[in-house]
Design a protein around this motif. Structure first.
Motif, PDB file in Angstrom:
ATOM      1  N   SER A   1       5.078   3.502  -5.854  1.00 55.28           N
ATOM      2  CA  SER A   1       4.169   4.414  -5.164  1.00 55.28           C
ATOM      3  C   SER A   1       2.846   3.688  -4.996  1.00 55.28           C
ATOM      4  CB  SER A   1       3.984   5.702  -5.975  1.00 55.28           C
ATOM      5  OG  SER A   1       3.468   5.403  -7.263  1.00 55.28           O
ATOM      6  N   LEU A   2       1.953   4.275  -4.219  1.00 49.73           N
ATOM      7  CA  LEU A   2       0.662   3.651  -3.960  1.00 49.73           C
ATOM      8  C   LEU A   2      -0.426   4.332  -4.791  1.00 49.73           C
ATOM      9  CD1 LEU A   2       0.765   3.218  -0.068  1.00 49.73           C
ATOM     10  CD2 LEU A   2       1.283   1.510  -1.824  1.00 49.73           C
ATOM     11  N   THR A   3      -1.221   3.511  -5.491  1.00 50.82           N
ATOM     12  CA  THR A   3      -2.341   4.037  -6.263  1.00 50.82           C
ATOM     13  C   THR A   3      -3.585   3.219  -5.958  1.00 50.82           C
ATOM     14  OG1 THR A   3      -1.811   2.662  -8.190  1.00 50.82           O
ATOM     15  CG2 THR A   3      -0.817   4.859  -8.104  1.00 50.82           C
ATOM     16  N   SER A   4      -4.707   3.628  -6.525  1.00 50.71           N
ATOM     17  CA  SER A   4      -5.997   3.004  -6.224  1.00 50.71           C
ATOM     18  C   SER A   4      -6.130   1.654  -6.934  1.00 50.71           C
ATOM     19  CB  SER A   4      -7.139   3.942  -6.634  1.00 50.71           C
ATOM     20  OG  SER A   4      -6.973   4.360  -7.989  1.00 50.71           O
ATOM     21  N   LYS A   5      -5.476   0.645  -6.361  1.00 52.10           N
ATOM     22  CA  LYS A   5      -5.510  -0.714  -6.890  1.00 52.10           C
ATOM     23  C   LYS A   5      -4.984  -1.681  -5.839  1.00 52.10           C
ATOM     24  CE  LYS A   5      -1.031  -0.249  -9.291  1.00 52.10           C
ATOM     25  NZ  LYS A   5      -0.264  -1.342  -8.635  1.00 52.10           N
ATOM     26  N   ASN A   6      -4.839  -2.938  -6.210  1.00 48.31           N
ATOM     27  CA  ASN A   6      -4.251  -3.935  -5.319  1.00 48.31           C
ATOM     28  C   ASN A   6      -2.757  -3.647  -5.180  1.00 48.31           C
ATOM     29  OD1 ASN A   6      -2.884  -6.508  -4.588  1.00 48.31           O
ATOM     30  ND2 ASN A   6      -4.935  -7.347  -4.640  1.00 48.31           N
ATOM     31  N   GLU A   7      -2.291  -3.381  -3.965  1.00 53.88           N
ATOM     32  CA  GLU A   7      -0.906  -2.977  -3.734  1.00 53.88           C
ATOM     33  C   GLU A   7      -0.261  -3.836  -2.653  1.00 53.88           C
ATOM     34  OE1 GLU A   7       0.845  -0.940  -5.406  1.00 53.88           O
ATOM     35  OE2 GLU A   7      -0.201   0.902  -5.963  1.00 53.88           O
ATOM     36  N   THR A   8       1.063  -3.937  -2.732  1.00 49.90           N
ATOM     37  CA  THR A   8       1.850  -4.618  -1.706  1.00 49.90           C
ATOM     38  C   THR A   8       2.650  -3.594  -0.914  1.00 49.90           C
ATOM     39  OG1 THR A   8       2.035  -6.638  -3.024  1.00 49.90           O
ATOM     40  CG2 THR A   8       3.642  -6.337  -1.261  1.00 49.90           C
ATOM     41  N   ILE A   9       2.558  -3.678   0.408  1.00 46.82           N
ATOM     42  CA  ILE A   9       3.274  -2.780   1.311  1.00 46.82           C
ATOM     43  C   ILE A   9       4.176  -3.622   2.203  1.00 46.82           C
ATOM     44  CG2 ILE A   9       3.020  -1.090   3.178  1.00 46.82           C
ATOM     45  CD1 ILE A   9       0.251  -0.442   2.055  1.00 46.82           C
ATOM     46  N   TYR A  10       5.385  -3.148   2.460  1.00 45.55           N
ATOM     47  CA  TYR A  10       6.312  -3.834   3.359  1.00 45.55           C
ATOM     48  C   TYR A  10       6.515  -2.990   4.605  1.00 45.55           C
ATOM     49  CZ  TYR A  10       7.305  -6.710  -0.711  1.00 45.55           C
ATOM     50  OH  TYR A  10       7.178  -7.559  -1.792  1.00 45.55           O
ATOM     51  N   ILE A  11       6.525  -3.664   5.745  1.00 53.11           N
ATOM     52  CA  ILE A  11       6.764  -2.995   7.027  1.00 53.11           C
ATOM     53  C   ILE A  11       8.010  -3.620   7.644  1.00 53.11           C
ATOM     54  CG2 ILE A  11       5.789  -2.423   9.281  1.00 53.11           C
ATOM     55  CD1 ILE A  11       3.009  -3.074   7.973  1.00 53.11           C
ATOM     56  N   GLN A  12       9.011  -2.798   7.898  1.00 48.65           N
ATOM     57  CA  GLN A  12      10.296  -3.286   8.422  1.00 48.65           C
ATOM     58  C   GLN A  12      10.491  -2.811   9.857  1.00 48.65           C
ATOM     59  OE1 GLN A  12      13.929  -1.629   6.741  1.00 48.65           O
ATOM     60  NE2 GLN A  12      14.921  -3.636   6.811  1.00 48.65           N
TER      61      GLN A  12
END
Length: 281
Positions: free
Chosen positions: A72-83
């Motif tokens: 899940s996404l939280t208030s920090k450095n995150e990685t997101i993938y777009i397919q």
């Protein structure tokens, strides 16, 4: 240019996030134009798509676009993938994609730190974003990922960003660079022993958040319940693009605090010490 809006979000109110809102002197009505630079991959390039969670998607005439995350996404450095796939779910090999992020707060908006998109092949793209605050209830749409596919299709996705359990991105004032966002890339729970510790630093510059180099991140782990620290820690030094890596030694299980100070040219420049909690299992 086609414009498509699609997504879903869940927003949580946070006192800490509210305080951060009013400390953002660079809020405005336009998304930031992040400085472009060569992407740096800090993880393995192989990604198991089946292990990811879809948080938003949309369909064009001949393509499907999905936004995926590991948890899940939280208030920090995150990685997101777009397919990007065709209508049958087959990878699209000739796709081109660019993106940015913006926090829509209703009456105003602001950007946040993010790195250039990385094309991982077979229609899969990796985006690294630092969410400097969580979405806030009844205050605009929250975080949005805006993407341009093949230079023709404009897409917007709402991102469900909640408050991190443990602080992982903290703003701090500095002597020369104003407000700097320091992100610890350490999980909430780690094992005992000596291990790498990584940070990213981004400067707040009006509506932009460029990566910040030429610092040293001094670390001092401390165990409050036992009243002691540990030896053999190495300060995190710069690797370029606002990335820093060092070594931390956590000698026993329990609750620890990682005390962090920023140095430049051998001089302490952060206005206060940052504290990142971590559980050692």
């Amino acid at each position: 240019m086609k414009s498509i809006y699609f997504g879903k979000t869940s927003m949580l109110f946070s006192i800490a996030a509210m305080a951060l809102v009013y400390s953002l002197s660079g809020c405005g009505n336009n998304a930031q134009n992040q400085q472009r630079e060569e992407a740096v991959d800090t993880t393995n390039t192989s990604v198991d798509i089946t292990a990811l969670t879809k948080i938003a998607d949309t369909t064009l005439t001949d393509k499907k676009i999905s936004v995926l995350v590991k948890d899940s996404l939280t208030s920090k450095n995150e990685t997101i993938y777009i397919q990007v796939t065709d209508q049958n779910g087959n990878p699209t090999k000739d796709a081109q994609l660019d993106y940015d992020v913006v926090m829509d707060m209703g009456m105003m908006s602001h950007g946040g730190p993010y790195y250039p998109v990385m094309d991982m092949g077979n229609g899969l793209f990796k985006a690294e974003v630092v969410f400097i605050m969580a979405n806030m209830k009844d205050m605009g749409k929250g975080w949005m990922l805006n993407a341009v596919l093949n230079r023709t299709d404009s897409l917007s996705f709402l991102l469900p960003v909640s408050e991190a359990k443990y602080a992982r991105t903290i703003p701090v004032g500095t002597k020369d660079d104003g407000r700097v966002f320091v992100s610890l890339l350490l999980p909430n729970e780690v094992k005992t022993g000596s291990q790498p510790i990584d940070f990213t630093l981004h400067k707040m510059e009006h509506e932009d958040f460029p990566p910040l180099d030429n610092y040293t991140v001094e670390i001092e782990p401390f165990m409050p319940d036992m009243g002691h620290g540990t030896p053999d820690n190495k300060a995190a030094v710069g690797k370029g693009s606002g990335r820093y890596s060092g070594t931390i030694n956590l000698t026993m299980k329990g609750s620890w605090a990682i005390n962090v100070n920023l140095f430049k040219n051998g001089e302490k420049v952060s206005q206060e010490e940052l504290v990142f909690p971590v559980e050692v299992k």
